[in-house]
Design a protein around this motif. Structure first.
Motif: not given
Lengths: 372, 228
Positions: A249, A252, A256, A264, A268, A317-318, A321, A342
């Motif tokens: 994480t 990532g 970013v 990117r 990712l 996590t996302q 990000w 993603l």
């Protein structure tokens, strides 16, 4: 037995063990993912070099980075086994010989690691420091020598009993400490292989993480999939899973910041894939416990529980990000360009790929219970 | 009959360890599975709990066949292995919670039963500890608590007395009697015949992977184990 012969025997046995497990690491899509990640990282590095300027900050970062390479340290191997402290009690000459060869081996390995790391930083050194080849070669040689000498010094310190004032005796060797150091070293290496296949006798590093107790209690899916509780506890308590999630994480977040556009997104997406790959072993991490075979649970139950564990983690996590991307460049189109692929990839990985991989893992690992 | 093992042959790898093993465990009874080291007791247990597939033969528990319906079969069994095996990342409390979830047990009633057992085996103050760090005897007691709190119809206990203190041995034997009186059947292996003789109704003697003798537990007094 001569020390050199003993060293050769132990070294060969070590690599025979690794050769057993390496095929499980470099298989399926993992190797493709690593190759793509490596290529993407090289591309990002090249782009970064093209935009780099010489400033006090970039110089400081370079020196810090080079200093950091000295701390990436492979603890010296000793190849001493616990049984040696008993069986070689009467004649330690062979053990002393073994230890000398093991120390030399570790010094070479650490020197090589340092060389590789510095070669990776070489383009940065050329851009920021100097283009004079002899200076760069001298700097690299100095740092490699420093690493090699540190390895030798550490190996010497380990070998002897010491008090607050230094080594007690140069002749009295602390064989138990050396045997323990070797056990710890092997445990670290085999813990990596244990992510891909059951390695007998491995015990994971645990941390209580009391702060996670309310999270665990309210984790979704526990009523639907009975094993969710066990998997969530294992995720938070076993460092190999929790720290993997943390590391990827955070990595990532760095991606970013340092990259943009489709590069990117690709990086990712690969991180999401790697995260999935390294958390799937949660499902088989208890196969050495007999109750895992006795529980009236099917493969479908295990897959469902895994989905309930991985989904919230990937969402967090996302969100992190995307949140950072939003802060850096609040453009709707860019976020959509980043977020949509993603999310789609995550859905495929969680609801299709993870099931396939879990099935493969169960067929692969030692499995003597009946399947429904 | 609770457990019926019929013409069981099996083992590890290519060479069979068990040869045509046939015995039963009657309803509401305690059966002792005895034999010298290497006679096949643990291998028999491993087949009965479904860890090893039989090469030939059948194993039926309360009318449910192991091969035809493994889930319904396994749901009836509470197992205590010879070496305590526990989840290293779970506390004692979490072990109990896990069993409740996996086996769909009624939480309140099971916790009442668990608390009584924890008091009995002097573990009540260790609920938030990690059993993996307990002594061997204490870990064995944890296994006993986890097995007996569920009130399963069939118990399989492999060498239960190893590592237990004197009081715990008495408590376990009392527990076995209570469960048998409540309708459960128990199969246990042991080398300590004098412990189990007053509590068992029948025995099965294994030698070299075969059933050498079986009969009422009172005959254990005269049992002669061959050195061959």
């Amino acid at each position: 037995m001569k020390g050199s012969k003993l060293f050769k025997q132990r070294w060969q046995r070590q690599w025979q063990t690794y050769a057993k497990y390496l095929p499980y690491v470099f298989n399926d899509h993992a190797i493709l993912a690593f190759v793509i990640l490596f290529g993407a990282a090289l591309l990002a590095y090249r782009q970064f070099l093209l935009t780099l300027t010489v400033t006090p900050l970039t110089l400081l970062l370079l020196w810090l980075g080079m200093g950091l390479t000295l701390t990436i340290f492979n603890r010296p191997a000793t190849f001493i086994l616990e049984a040696d402290t008993i069986f070689f009690l009467g004649d330690q000459t062979s053990l002393v010989g073994l230890y000398h060869y093991a120390t030399l081996y570790s010094m070479i390995i650490n020197g090589f690691i340092e060389l590789v790391l510095l070669l990776a930083l070489l383009p940065l050194m050329i851009v920021l420091l100097t283009t004079k080849v002899w200076l760069l070669v001298l700097l690299i040689c100095l740092m490699v020598t420093c690493k090699v000498m540190c390895t030798g010094w550490l190996a010497y310190r380990w070998a002897h009993f010491s008090n607050d004032y230094g080594a007690v005796s140069n002749k009295l060797v602390n064989w138990r400490q050396l045997a323990q150091a070797e056990t710890n070293r092997q445990a670290r290496i085999l813990a990596f292989f244990n992510l891909f296949i059951d390695v007998p006798g491995q015990t994971a590093k645990l941390s209580r993480r009391r702060w996670a107790t309310p999270l665990i209690r309210h984790w979704p899916g526990q009523q639907t999939a009975r094993l969710t509780y066990l998997y969530v506890l294992t995720f938070f308590r076993q460092d190999q899973y929790f720290m993997t999630w943390m590391r990827l994480t955070l990595f990532g977040l760095a991606v970013v910041v340092l990259s943009q556009g489709w590069l990117r997104v690709c990086l990712l997406a690969l991180l999401v894939y790697l995260l999935m790959l390294q958390l799937i072993p949660l499902v088989t991490s208890h196969r050495q416990i007999v109750f895992d075979h006795l529980m009236p649970l099917s493969l479908a139950d295990r897959k469902a529980a895994f989905v309930w564990v991985i989904s919230p983690l990937l969402v967090v996590t996302q969100v992190l990000w995307l949140g950072l991307a939003l802060v850096l460049a609040p453009k709707g189109q860019e976020l959509l360009q980043m977020g949509l692929p993603l999310v789609l990839m995550t859905l495929v990985l969680v609801f299709w790929y993870s099931g396939k991989e879990i099935e493969t893992l169960f067929k692969r690992r030692a499995y003597r219970a009946f399947k429904k | 009959m609770a457990l019926i093992v019929k013409n069981l042959s099996g083992g590890y790898g290519q060479a069979p360890v068990l040869h045509d093993v046939t015995f039963t465990v009657p309803d509401q009874s305690v059966t002792a599975l005895v034999g010298l080291n290497g006679s096949g007791k643990s291998t028999t247990i491993n087949h009965i709990i479904g860890l090893l597939p039989p090469r030939t033969g059948t194993i039926t528990l309360n009318g449910v066949d192991l091969i035809s319906d493994p889930f319904a079969y396994k749901r009836q069994i509470a197992y205590i292995p010879e070496q305590p095996v526990l989840y290293q990342e779970l506390t004692l409390r979490e072990h109990i919670d896990l069993m409740i979830r996996i086996y769909h047990l009624e939480a309140k009633r099971t916790w009442q039963e668990a608390n009584q057992l924890l008091e009995r085996f002097r573990l009540a103050h260790k609920l938030d500890w990690f059993p993996i760090y307990f002594s061997k005897g204490m870990r064995q007691k944890v296994m006993i608590v986890l097995a007996f709190m569920a009130k399963a119809p069939f118990y399989i206990i492999d060498e239960p007395f190893l590592g237990l203190d004197v009081l715990a041995v008495d408590d376990l034997l009392a527990l076995i009697d209570e469960r048998r009186a409540a309708g459960a059947s128990i199969l246990l292996t042991t080398h300590v015949l004098e412990n189990i003789m007053p509590h068992a109704q029948s025995y099965v003697y294994l030698a070299k992977g075969r059933v050498e003798k079986q009969g009422p537990a009172s005959d254990l007094v005269n049992l002669e184990m061959s050195r061959d």
